[in-house]
Design a protein around this motif. Structure first.
Motif, PDB file in Angstrom:
ATOM      1  N   LEU A  79       8.051  -7.362   4.959  1.00  0.00           N
ATOM      2  CA  LEU A  79       7.942  -6.831   6.319  1.00  0.00           C
ATOM      3  C   LEU A  79       8.921  -5.679   6.541  1.00  0.00           C
ATOM      4  CD1 LEU A  79       7.579 -10.192   8.278  1.00  0.00           C
ATOM      5  CD2 LEU A  79       5.810  -8.438   7.995  1.00  0.00           C
ATOM      6  N   LEU A  80      10.096  -5.788   5.935  1.00  0.00           N
ATOM      7  CA  LEU A  80      11.073  -4.709   6.042  1.00  0.00           C
ATOM      8  C   LEU A  80      10.543  -3.436   5.382  1.00  0.00           C
ATOM      9  CD1 LEU A  80      13.942  -3.840   6.881  1.00  0.00           C
ATOM     10  CD2 LEU A  80      14.720  -4.611   4.628  1.00  0.00           C
ATOM     11  N   VAL A  81       9.902  -3.584   4.229  1.00  0.00           N
ATOM     12  CA  VAL A  81       9.333  -2.436   3.520  1.00  0.00           C
ATOM     13  C   VAL A  81       8.200  -1.810   4.337  1.00  0.00           C
ATOM     14  CG1 VAL A  81       8.006  -1.745   1.474  1.00  0.00           C
ATOM     15  CG2 VAL A  81       9.980  -3.249   1.228  1.00  0.00           C
ATOM     16  N   LEU A  82       7.386  -2.646   4.990  1.00  0.00           N
ATOM     17  CA  LEU A  82       6.267  -2.132   5.787  1.00  0.00           C
ATOM     18  C   LEU A  82       6.728  -1.428   7.056  1.00  0.00           C
ATOM     19  CD1 LEU A  82       3.645  -5.043   5.559  1.00  0.00           C
ATOM     20  CD2 LEU A  82       3.391  -2.734   4.626  1.00  0.00           C
ATOM     21  N   THR A 119       0.838  -1.196   0.000  1.00  0.00           N
ATOM     22  CA  THR A 119       0.000   0.000   0.000  1.00  0.00           C
ATOM     23  C   THR A 119       0.875   1.249   0.000  1.00  0.00           C
ATOM     24  OG1 THR A 119      -1.718   1.214   1.210  1.00  0.00           O
ATOM     25  CG2 THR A 119      -0.112  -0.001   2.532  1.00  0.00           C
ATOM     26  N   GLU A 120       0.342   2.319  -0.546  1.00  0.00           N
ATOM     27  CA  GLU A 120       1.028   3.603  -0.523  1.00  0.00           C
ATOM     28  C   GLU A 120       0.450   4.529   0.549  1.00  0.00           C
ATOM     29  OE1 GLU A 120       0.880   5.201  -4.433  1.00  0.00           O
ATOM     30  OE2 GLU A 120       2.167   3.652  -5.313  1.00  0.00           O
ATOM     31  N   HIS A 121      -0.487   4.016   1.343  1.00  0.00           N
ATOM     32  CA  HIS A 121      -1.110   4.803   2.403  1.00  0.00           C
ATOM     33  C   HIS A 121      -0.393   4.536   3.723  1.00  0.00           C
ATOM     34  CE1 HIS A 121      -4.326   5.855  -0.342  1.00  0.00           C
ATOM     35  NE2 HIS A 121      -4.476   4.576  -0.631  1.00  0.00           N
ATOM     36  N   PRO A 122       0.338   5.511   4.263  1.00  0.00           N
ATOM     37  CA  PRO A 122       1.110   5.299   5.498  1.00  0.00           C
ATOM     38  C   PRO A 122       0.260   4.867   6.685  1.00  0.00           C
ATOM     39  CG  PRO A 122       1.740   7.352   4.416  1.00  0.00           C
ATOM     40  CD  PRO A 122       0.513   6.863   3.720  1.00  0.00           C
ATOM     41  N   GLN A 123      -1.011   5.313   6.737  1.00  0.00           N
ATOM     42  CA  GLN A 123      -1.856   4.984   7.882  1.00  0.00           C
ATOM     43  C   GLN A 123      -2.232   3.507   7.936  1.00  0.00           C
ATOM     44  OE1 GLN A 123      -2.575   6.986   5.382  1.00  0.00           O
ATOM     45  NE2 GLN A 123      -4.699   6.791   4.664  1.00  0.00           N
ATOM     46  N   LEU A 124      -2.084   2.803   6.822  1.00  0.00           N
ATOM     47  CA  LEU A 124      -2.407   1.376   6.797  1.00  0.00           C
ATOM     48  C   LEU A 124      -1.246   0.494   7.244  1.00  0.00           C
ATOM     49  CD1 LEU A 124      -4.457   0.996   3.476  1.00  0.00           C
ATOM     50  CD2 LEU A 124      -5.332   1.056   5.824  1.00  0.00           C
ATOM     51  N   LYS A 125      -0.049   1.025   7.185  1.00  0.00           N
ATOM     52  CA  LYS A 125       1.132   0.214   7.506  1.00  0.00           C
ATOM     53  C   LYS A 125       1.147  -0.304   8.942  1.00  0.00           C
ATOM     54  CE  LYS A 125       4.181   2.015   3.913  1.00  0.00           C
ATOM     55  NZ  LYS A 125       5.487   2.626   3.595  1.00  0.00           N
ATOM     56  N   PRO A 126       0.760   0.521   9.955  1.00  0.00           N
ATOM     57  CA  PRO A 126       0.723  -0.021  11.327  1.00  0.00           C
ATOM     58  C   PRO A 126      -0.272  -1.156  11.512  1.00  0.00           C
ATOM     59  CG  PRO A 126       0.709   2.383  11.355  1.00  0.00           C
ATOM     60  CD  PRO A 126       0.499   1.966   9.934  1.00  0.00           C
ATOM     61  N   VAL A 127      -1.236  -1.258  10.599  1.00  0.00           N
ATOM     62  CA  VAL A 127      -2.212  -2.358  10.655  1.00  0.00           C
ATOM     63  C   VAL A 127      -1.689  -3.572   9.893  1.00  0.00           C
ATOM     64  CG1 VAL A 127      -4.566  -3.070  10.074  1.00  0.00           C
ATOM     65  CG2 VAL A 127      -4.122  -0.725  10.853  1.00  0.00           C
ATOM     66  N   LEU A 128      -1.121  -3.329   8.717  1.00  0.00           N
ATOM     67  CA  LEU A 128      -0.652  -4.422   7.870  1.00  0.00           C
ATOM     68  C   LEU A 128       0.580  -5.120   8.440  1.00  0.00           C
ATOM     69  CD1 LEU A 128      -1.059  -2.836   4.310  1.00  0.00           C
ATOM     70  CD2 LEU A 128      -2.518  -4.549   5.395  1.00  0.00           C
ATOM     71  N   PHE A 129       1.486  -4.353   9.053  1.00  0.00           N
ATOM     72  CA  PHE A 129       2.725  -4.963   9.553  1.00  0.00           C
ATOM     73  C   PHE A 129       2.468  -6.047  10.601  1.00  0.00           C
ATOM     74  CE2 PHE A 129       6.242  -5.159  12.595  1.00  0.00           C
ATOM     75  CZ  PHE A 129       7.251  -5.600  11.757  1.00  0.00           C
ATOM     76  N   PRO A 130       1.724  -5.769  11.690  1.00  0.00           N
ATOM     77  CA  PRO A 130       1.494  -6.846  12.667  1.00  0.00           C
ATOM     78  C   PRO A 130       0.699  -8.013  12.090  1.00  0.00           C
ATOM     79  CG  PRO A 130       0.194  -4.907  13.214  1.00  0.00           C
ATOM     80  CD  PRO A 130       1.143  -4.498  12.145  1.00  0.00           C
ATOM     81  N   PHE A 131      -0.204  -7.717  11.139  1.00  0.00           N
ATOM     82  CA  PHE A 131      -0.997  -8.795  10.530  1.00  0.00           C
ATOM     83  C   PHE A 131      -0.101  -9.754   9.746  1.00  0.00           C
ATOM     84  CE2 PHE A 131      -3.171 -10.446   6.735  1.00  0.00           C
ATOM     85  CZ  PHE A 131      -4.154 -11.216   7.339  1.00  0.00           C
TER      86      PHE A 131
END
Length: 311
Positions: free
Chosen positions: A82-85, A18-30
């Motif tokens: 995961l590193l990118v996220l 994703t290119e939306h920074p606000q989604l990264k804190p959700v996607l990374f732990p998932f």
């Protein structure tokens, strides 16, 4: 033909999931949780099969190799994703990109052929139970697994060699979360007809050949099940094959959607979603699919835990 005035790139940049920074804190732990479950499930199954004598059968020999492939395949892709996220470093070197693709292609192709060998194993077990140990001898099982790995190796070599002929003028952004032929074909400055033809022909051949073999095995299984006089026997046969069929359908449908259509920037977003399924979700689900309703695995796990508790 590549532009003679362009500067050859030494690295690429991933767009990521994703290119939306606000989604990264959700996607990374998932996806971190998904990757950890994949490792624990698959490597745990490999360990359980190796230490449990009751699981030293052809079926679990293939399943152990499938779990090993899933753990390797997932690691090849998930670690960089995961590193990118988790960081701002989205870059990957050209050599690193080709290396990642090489192992991805090799593991994925080997898994396709291994799933085919597992279908044949189920056919022999259900249709010729008295000859099962003779037909599926240790030598035959090892040969089928070796063929799967060799097919993966050859497929990876061909596609990686074809990628080496491409030229890239930087800076370039790969619209994906890992290196693969379709997104690389979009950003190259070289004619990609050879790469797309190889992808269509080889992926098409691998999927068609394995699909025909799997369909033939299951067609004979259906005939054998229909001839069974015992309802309990039919239920056991269907239960044995159900997990394998579910794994095949998920893997093949998502892989076919990703590879059996022309590469374009408009199709990459939908391909990215399909890629998540067969590169990340399927390796996590396979141990669950094959073990959840498998009493032999449950009994072996219980025995292993008891041995450890009373040692």
């Amino acid at each position: 033909m590549a532009d003679e005035n362009c500067t050859e790139v030494t690295q690429f940049t991933f767009s990521g999931l994703t290119e939306h920074p606000q989604l990264k804190p959700v996607l990374f732990p998932f996806f971190l949780g998904t990757y950890l479950l994949t490792l624990v499930g698959n490597l745990g199954l490999v360990t359980l099969i190796s230490v449990s004598p009751q699981l030293h059968t052809p079926m679990y020999f293939f399943l152990g190799n499938l779990s090993f492939l899933d753990a390797c395949y997932s690691s090849t892709i998930s670690l960089k994703m995961l590193l990118v996220l988790s960081t701002k470093n989205k870059a990957i070197s050209f050599a690193g990109c080709l290396t990642q693709f090489y192992f991805c292609a090799g593991f994925a192709t080997a898994e396709v052929y291994l799933l085919t060998a597992m279908a044949y194993d189920r056919y022999v077990a259900i249709s010729k139970p008295l000859l099962y140990q003779v037909v599926m001898s240790p030598g035959v099982c090892r040969s089928l697994v070796t063929v799967s790995y060799v097919a993966g190796l050859l497929n990876a070599i061909v596609h990686t060699s074809a990628l080496l002929r491409l030229s890239f003028c930087g800076p370039l952004v790969i619209n994906d979360f890992y290196c693969d032929v379709p997104p690389l074909c979009v950003v190259t400055s070289t004619d990609t007809r050879l790469n797309e033809a190889l992808m269509f022909v080889l992926v098409g051949f691998n999927m068609m050949a394995t699909n025909v073999l799997i369909f033939t095995s299951y067609a004979r299984i259906v005939v054998a099940v229909a001839r069974m006089g015992s309802a309990a026997g039919r239920r056991k046969a269907c239960s044995t094959c159900a997990s394998h069929l579910v794994a095949i359908i998920i893997f093949y449908v998502s892989a076919a959607f990703n590879y059996m259509q022309p590469s374009s920037s408009n199709s990459l977003e939908s391909k990215k979603i399909a890629s998540v399924f067969y590169t990340i979700i399927v390796p996590m689900l396979n141990p669950v699919i094959y073990s959840l309703r498998n009493t032999e695995v449950k009994h072996a796990l219980t025995s292993f835990i008891r041995r450890k508790m009373y040692c």
